[in-house]
Structure formats: structure tokens, C-alpha cells
Design a protein around this motif. Structure first.
Motif, PDB file in Angstrom:
ATOM      1  N   ALA A 210       0.871  -1.019   0.118  1.00  9.25           N
ATOM      2  CA  ALA A 210      -0.020   0.247   0.423  1.00  9.25           C
ATOM      3  C   ALA A 210       0.555   1.358   0.208  1.00  9.25           C
ATOM      4  N   VAL A 211       0.285   2.599  -1.035  1.00  3.10           N
ATOM      5  CA  VAL A 211       1.432   3.523  -1.325  1.00  3.10           C
ATOM      6  C   VAL A 211      -0.083   4.822  -0.475  1.00  3.10           C
ATOM      7  N   SER A 212       0.594   5.209   0.135  1.00  4.93           N
ATOM      8  CA  SER A 212       0.049   6.843  -0.021  1.00  4.93           C
ATOM      9  C   SER A 212       0.469   7.753   0.930  1.00  4.93           C
ATOM     10  N   GLU A 213       0.219   9.319   1.213  1.00  7.96           N
ATOM     11  CA  GLU A 213       0.735  10.184   1.552  1.00  7.96           C
ATOM     12  C   GLU A 213       1.162   9.691   3.271  1.00  7.96           C
ATOM     13  N   HIS A 214       0.566   9.308   3.893  1.00  9.43           N
ATOM     14  CA  HIS A 214       0.842   8.333   5.321  1.00  9.43           C
ATOM     15  C   HIS A 214       2.277   8.034   5.396  1.00  9.43           C
ATOM     16  N   GLY A 215       2.292   6.498   4.172  1.00 10.24           N
ATOM     17  CA  GLY A 215       3.834   6.609   3.771  1.00 10.24           C
ATOM     18  C   GLY A 215       3.475   5.121   3.593  1.00 10.24           C
ATOM     19  N   PHE A 216       4.477   3.596   3.438  1.00 12.78           N
ATOM     20  CA  PHE A 216       4.387   2.252   2.926  1.00 12.78           C
ATOM     21  C   PHE A 216       3.670   1.997   3.972  1.00 12.78           C
ATOM     22  N   ALA A 217       2.795   0.551   3.268  1.00 16.27           N
ATOM     23  CA  ALA A 217       2.170  -0.047   4.311  1.00 16.27           C
ATOM     24  C   ALA A 217       2.306  -1.767   3.839  1.00 16.27           C
ATOM     25  N   ALA A 218       2.607  -3.100   4.217  1.00 11.80           N
ATOM     26  CA  ALA A 218       2.275  -3.867   3.640  1.00 11.80           C
ATOM     27  C   ALA A 218       1.769  -4.999   4.420  1.00 11.80           C
ATOM     28  N   HIS A 219       1.303  -5.949   3.954  1.00 12.05           N
ATOM     29  CA  HIS A 219       0.439  -6.912   4.386  1.00 12.05           C
ATOM     30  C   HIS A 219       0.294  -8.672   4.279  1.00 12.05           C
ATOM     31  N   PHE A 220       1.008  -9.418   4.816  1.00 13.00           N
ATOM     32  CA  PHE A 220       1.618 -10.371   3.639  1.00 13.00           C
ATOM     33  C   PHE A 220       0.910 -11.723   4.847  1.00 13.00           C
ATOM     34  N   PRO A 221       0.608 -12.506   4.084  1.00 15.06           N
ATOM     35  CA  PRO A 221       0.290 -13.968   4.780  1.00 15.06           C
ATOM     36  C   PRO A 221       1.187 -14.360   5.943  1.00 15.06           C
ATOM     37  N   ARG A 222       1.783 -15.191   6.632  1.00 15.04           N
ATOM     38  CA  ARG A 222       2.261 -16.111   7.336  1.00 15.04           C
ATOM     39  C   ARG A 222       1.589 -17.309   8.394  1.00 15.04           C
TER      40      ARG A 222
ATOM     41  N   THR B  28      10.615   2.570  -5.719  1.00 16.90           N
ATOM     42  CA  THR B  28       9.360   2.752  -5.992  1.00 16.90           C
ATOM     43  C   THR B  28       7.986   3.084  -4.851  1.00 16.90           C
ATOM     44  N   LEU B  29       8.429   1.570  -4.344  1.00 12.79           N
ATOM     45  CA  LEU B  29       6.881   1.917  -3.295  1.00 12.79           C
ATOM     46  C   LEU B  29       6.612   3.333  -2.519  1.00 12.79           C
ATOM     47  N   HIS B  30       9.015   3.239  -1.667  1.00 10.58           N
ATOM     48  CA  HIS B  30       8.482   4.348  -0.806  1.00 10.58           C
ATOM     49  C   HIS B  30       8.233   5.654  -1.158  1.00 10.58           C
ATOM     50  N   ASP B  31       8.918   5.918  -2.053  1.00 12.33           N
ATOM     51  CA  ASP B  31       9.064   7.146  -2.844  1.00 12.33           C
ATOM     52  C   ASP B  31       7.925   7.694  -3.907  1.00 12.33           C
ATOM     53  N   ALA B  32       7.057   6.269  -3.789  1.00  9.45           N
ATOM     54  CA  ALA B  32       5.569   6.848  -4.380  1.00  9.45           C
ATOM     55  C   ALA B  32       4.728   7.943  -3.052  1.00  9.45           C
ATOM     56  N   GLY B  33       5.043   7.486  -2.142  1.00 10.20           N
ATOM     57  CA  GLY B  33       3.848   7.823  -0.824  1.00 10.20           C
ATOM     58  C   GLY B  33       4.266   8.904  -0.205  1.00 10.20           C
ATOM     59  N   ASP B  34       4.243   8.311   0.879  1.00 10.80           N
ATOM     60  CA  ASP B  34       5.538  10.212   1.597  1.00 10.80           C
ATOM     61  C   ASP B  34       7.016  10.874   1.129  1.00 10.80           C
ATOM     62  N   ASP B  35       5.595  12.099   0.632  1.00 16.09           N
ATOM     63  CA  ASP B  35       7.519  12.707  -0.767  1.00 16.09           C
ATOM     64  C   ASP B  35       8.284  13.508   0.472  1.00 16.09           C
ATOM     65  N   THR B  36       8.598  13.254   1.448  1.00 12.78           N
ATOM     66  CA  THR B  36       9.571  14.868   2.858  1.00 12.78           C
ATOM     67  C   THR B  36      10.265  14.376   2.857  1.00 12.78           C
TER      68      THR B  36
ATOM     69  N   ARG C 249       6.095   5.453 -12.719  1.00 12.65           N
ATOM     70  CA  ARG C 249       6.420   3.275 -13.115  1.00 12.65           C
ATOM     71  C   ARG C 249       5.657   2.462 -11.839  1.00 12.65           C
ATOM     72  N   LEU C 250       5.038   3.064 -11.350  1.00 13.82           N
ATOM     73  CA  LEU C 250       4.122   2.379 -10.955  1.00 13.82           C
ATOM     74  C   LEU C 250       2.851   1.974 -11.991  1.00 13.82           C
ATOM     75  N   ASP C 251       1.822   3.252 -12.130  1.00 14.63           N
ATOM     76  CA  ASP C 251       1.128   3.545 -13.589  1.00 14.63           C
ATOM     77  C   ASP C 251       1.725   2.181 -14.798  1.00 14.63           C
ATOM     78  N   ARG C 252       2.914   2.811 -14.814  1.00 15.99           N
ATOM     79  CA  ARG C 252       3.956   1.835 -16.082  1.00 15.99           C
ATOM     80  C   ARG C 252       3.176   0.508 -15.651  1.00 15.99           C
ATOM     81  N   LEU C 253       3.829   0.198 -14.968  1.00  9.88           N
ATOM     82  CA  LEU C 253       2.773  -1.350 -13.954  1.00  9.88           C
ATOM     83  C   LEU C 253       1.787  -1.893 -14.567  1.00  9.88           C
ATOM     84  N   PHE C 254       0.973  -1.474 -14.097  1.00  9.83           N
ATOM     85  CA  PHE C 254      -0.312  -1.179 -14.331  1.00  9.83           C
ATOM     86  C   PHE C 254      -0.787  -1.296 -15.209  1.00  9.83           C
ATOM     87  N   THR C 255      -0.926  -0.974 -16.095  1.00  2.00           N
ATOM     88  CA  THR C 255      -1.201  -0.195 -18.002  1.00  2.00           C
ATOM     89  C   THR C 255      -0.347  -0.897 -18.832  1.00  2.00           C
ATOM     90  N   SER C 256       0.885  -1.056 -18.959  1.00  2.00           N
ATOM     91  CA  SER C 256       2.135  -1.642 -19.502  1.00  2.00           C
ATOM     92  C   SER C 256       1.706  -3.520 -19.803  1.00  2.00           C
TER      93      SER C 256
END
Length: 405
Positions: free
Chosen positions: A216-228, A360-368, A381-388
Motif C-alpha cells: 500500500a502506498v499513500s501520503e501517510h507512508g508505505f505499508a504491507a500485509h502478508f500471510p504467515r 518505487t513504493l517508498h518514493d511514491a507515497g510520503d514525499d517528505t 513507474r507504477l502506472d506503467r506496471l499497471f497498464t503495460s
């Protein structure tokens, strides 16, 4: 007068390979050597119970599954379930599903969602069932005469008895802080280190796993959720590299995850483990000193993005075991001489992919940290991944680990 305690022991035992460390790398080396009819001894400083419960990575990529299949071990050592080959990227709450697997079957078998502790437990069981020699709680391990024809490995057994082994080769599979690499004289290896300047709070919780591994990418910063596991999840939250885990009580973790994952109703149970670590990368060159060969984290550390660390360890284990088999069966040292070069080619390829995905995933979120220019580049880069389709195929090839050797 001081007496060397090692002079008081029985004559050294002899074996072909001594494996230092019973993690995924060392246990894979040992199992593959055993399948090849080559004797070896595995020394592990921790207890079997400790080794079998260490929580680490959870994906065995396609290339590694194919490797285990080629050795006839896949059914015995790969627990978990086949991956559906889909990753979810959630950008500002918008869902994008990306395949990380070639579904026409040309790439080989699907990856497996297999937590490291499950793989380790099954590798231990397979090795012991096949008559392997695995010695837990081996203390004070030291390596000697590594540039000679027959290195010696000394250690104390679990009962405190001094022991020693002579061998033809030593496989150093005991991680970044183990004794194997420390036994190499200063200047014999070059260390290429990189600090990504990013911290992650990693949390293991009793919470339902996601439908697909989630970034997950947003202005609040990166996060992820994986099964264990069927009732357990691993969560990641971007944070300062020197942050204090104690500054993240359960309620703060829960609220941050619900915000960053854009899931206000995210189920969240008790936290069983939490820590903060820095994202860093490290490559040693060469991966050999005399008759010591470095495998896995003793040779290289990869940023966790992309799940390459354990899979690189499995790749190195396969190369090393095949090279030793060539020497023992055919007196052919070609693959052994080429071990470092072949490993490093794969290592740098995976380092580049992991670095690309991390940035990619960290720069795309919080830009501080890097500002709006880098943020917009990452979003492109993400847009290219989603559309190409071409970008998607390249991504899948790198994720599965089946690009040409």
C-alpha cells in the motif's frame, strides 16, 4: 603451563563438507549433498526448537520450487500452498492486481507461500530421515587451515566436549553475523554496502491473512500485509530507521495500518512480535576464501522488498552442492571455480530489482524524504506496471526468478 584443550580430544573426524548453520541455506546444501551421496556434517549453534520457530520470509519463488523438484525434494520440504501469482498494489486506496507469475505454464511451477520456519522444519526432517548428521547447540565453532587441502573445524558439543572435524570444503551458511565470514582475513573480501535510509516496523499478529500479498502506498507512508499462516499475518509500516518499537503500542499500529491500507475495518488481533529494522543491502565479493564458500546471508543481504533473500540463499545452495558433486564424482572443479561469479551475477540482478521496488513504493507515497519530483517519477513507474503488458511481463519474470542464468 597452558594446555590446548583441543589436544586432549580424540583424533578429528573426517567428512567431505562441514556446513556451518542450519538455516534454509545450510539445510538445503546438506539435503542436496545427501541426495548426491556426499557425506557432510551440519553444525548449528542454536537448539532444534529455536531453529524451527524462527519467523522469516514466506515465499519460495518459482525458480526455487523448480530446483527442489529437480532434486526430488519438493513434495517433502515445501509446505504451505501454491501462490495464486497475484499481488495487490493499493495506491491511495485504489486497488491494482498484478500477476507475478506466467500463467501459461512456461515459467514452471507456481511459487509457494511457505513460511521460512515451515521450510526449515521440513528440511531438518528430510535430512535426518535420510540419515544426515546434524549437530545442534555446537558452541565456540572456529575454522582453521582454510587455504590448505583439509580445513579443520573445531567446536564444543552440546555436552561441552571439544570436537574437531577435517573436511575438503566448508559451506559458510551462518548468516551476516556468523563465524564463517569472520574467519576470512581482512582485505580478502570486498564488502559493497548500501543503507536505503528507510526503516520498517515489522509486526506479527493474530490476524486473518490478506487475499493476496498487499503493498500500500499513500501520503501517510508505505505499508504491507502478508500471510504467515491461516490465522496469522505479517505487517510492515514505514518508519524512521532509528525508531523505537516501544513507541508503537498496539492501538497505534492498528490505526496506522487501517489508514495506510485504506481499510478502516481491518481485523486486527494480538501482536506476538514487533521490531524496527533498517532496510540495507550488502554484497561480499568474492564468495570464496580457500576452501570456504559463503552461501546465503553470509554472502549477501538484500532489502526484503521482493522476497529475494531466502531465494538467493536457495540458489547459492544449489550451485554449491552441484559444484561439489562435480568434484567428488568427476574430479571436475570447473563449477567450483565459477561458483562466486555465477552467484554474484544472480545476486546483483536481484539486488537491482529489490532496489527498484523499494525506491518505487517508498518514493511514491510520503514525499517528505525525496520531494514531489521523485514521488511523481515513482507514480509513473507504477502506472506503467499497471497498464503495460510488457512491463507486467518483465515484473513477473523478475519476481519468479526464472530469468536466464
Amino acid at each position: 603451563m597452558t594446555v590446548d584443550v583441543w589436544e586432549l580430544t580424540d583424533p578429528p573426524e573426517a567428512t567431505t563438507v562441514v556446513v556451518i548453520g542450519a538455516g534454509p541455506a545450510g539445510l538445503t546444501v546438506a539435503n542436496l549433498l545427501r541426495r548426491s551421496g556426499i557425506d557432510c556434517v551440519v553444525l548449528e549453534r542454536q537448539s532444534r526448537a529455536y531453529v524451527g520457530q524462527r519467523q522469516r520470509a514466506g515465499i519460495v519463488e518459482t525458480r526455487a520450487v523448480r530446483m527442489f523438484e529437480s532434486w526430488g525434494l519438493a513434495d517433502r520440504v515445501l509446505g504451505g500452498v501454491p501462490s495464486e501469482g497475484i499481488l495487490e498494489f493499493r495506491v491511495d486506496g485504489e486497488r491494482h492486481l498484478v500477476r507475478d507469475y506466467d500463467h501459461d505454464g512456461s515459467a514452471g511451477p507456481p511459487a509457494r507461500i511457505c513460511p521460512q520456519q515451515v521450510l526449515v522444519q521440513k528440511l531438518i526432517a528430510a535430512y535426518l530421515e535420510d540419515g544426515g548428521d546434524l549437530r545442534f547447540e555446537a558452541a565456540d565453532v572456529s575454522l582453521h587451515d582454510l587455504t590448505g587441502d583439509r580445513p579443520t573445524v573445531r567446536y564444543r558439543a552440546a555436552d561441552g566436549t571439544p570436537r574437531s572435524l577435517t573436511c575438503s570444503f566448508v559451506a559458510g551458511c551462518d548468516g551476516d553475523h556468523g563465524i564463517s565470514r569472520a574467519a576470512v582475513p581482512a582485505g580478502a573480501l570486498t564488502a559493497h554496502a548500501y543503507d536505503h535510509g528507510i526503516g520498517w516496523l515489522t509486526v506479527l499478529a493474530d490476524a486473518p491473512p490478506p487475499a493476496h500479498p498487499l503493498f500500500a502506498v499513500s501520503e501517510h507512508g508505505f505499508a504491507a500485509h502478508f500471510p504467515r499462516g491461516p490465522h496469522s499475518s505479517r505487517f510492515y509500516l514505514q518508519c524512521p530507521p532509528d525508531d523505537d518499537p516501544g513507541a508503537w503500542p498496539d492501538t497505534r499500529v492498528r490505526d496506522a495500518l487501517r489508514t495506510r491500507l485504506a481499510d478502516p475495518a481491518l481485523p486486527f488481533g494480538p501482536i506476538t512480535d514487533r521490531e524496527v529494522f533498517r532496510l540495507r543491502s550488502l554484497v561480499h565479493d568474492p564468495l570464496r576464501y580457500g576452501r570456504l564458500f559463503l552461501v546465503g546471508d553470509a554472502a549477501h543481504i538484500v532489502s526484503p522488498m521482493g522476497g529475494k533473500g531466502m531465494n538467493l540463499a536457495l540458489y547459492g545452495a544449489d550451485l554449491f552442492a552441484r559444484a561439489v558433486r562435480d568434484v567428488v564424482r568427476n574430479d571436475d572443479e570447473t563449477a567450483l571455480r565459477d561458483y562466486s561469479r555465477r552467484c554474484l551475477r544472480r545476486v546483483w540482478n536481484d539486488q537491482e530489482f529489490s532496489d527498484w521496488l523499494t525506491r518505487t513504493l517508498h518514493d511514491a507515497g510520503d514525499d517528505t524524504l525525496h520531494g514531489p519530483f521523485r514521488r511523481n517519477l515513482a507514480r509513473a513507474r507504477l502506472d506503467r506496471l499497471f497498464t503495460s503488458p510488457a512491463a507486467g511481463r518483465a515484473f513477473a519474470e523478475l519476481m519468479t526468478g526464472v530469468e536466464p542464468d
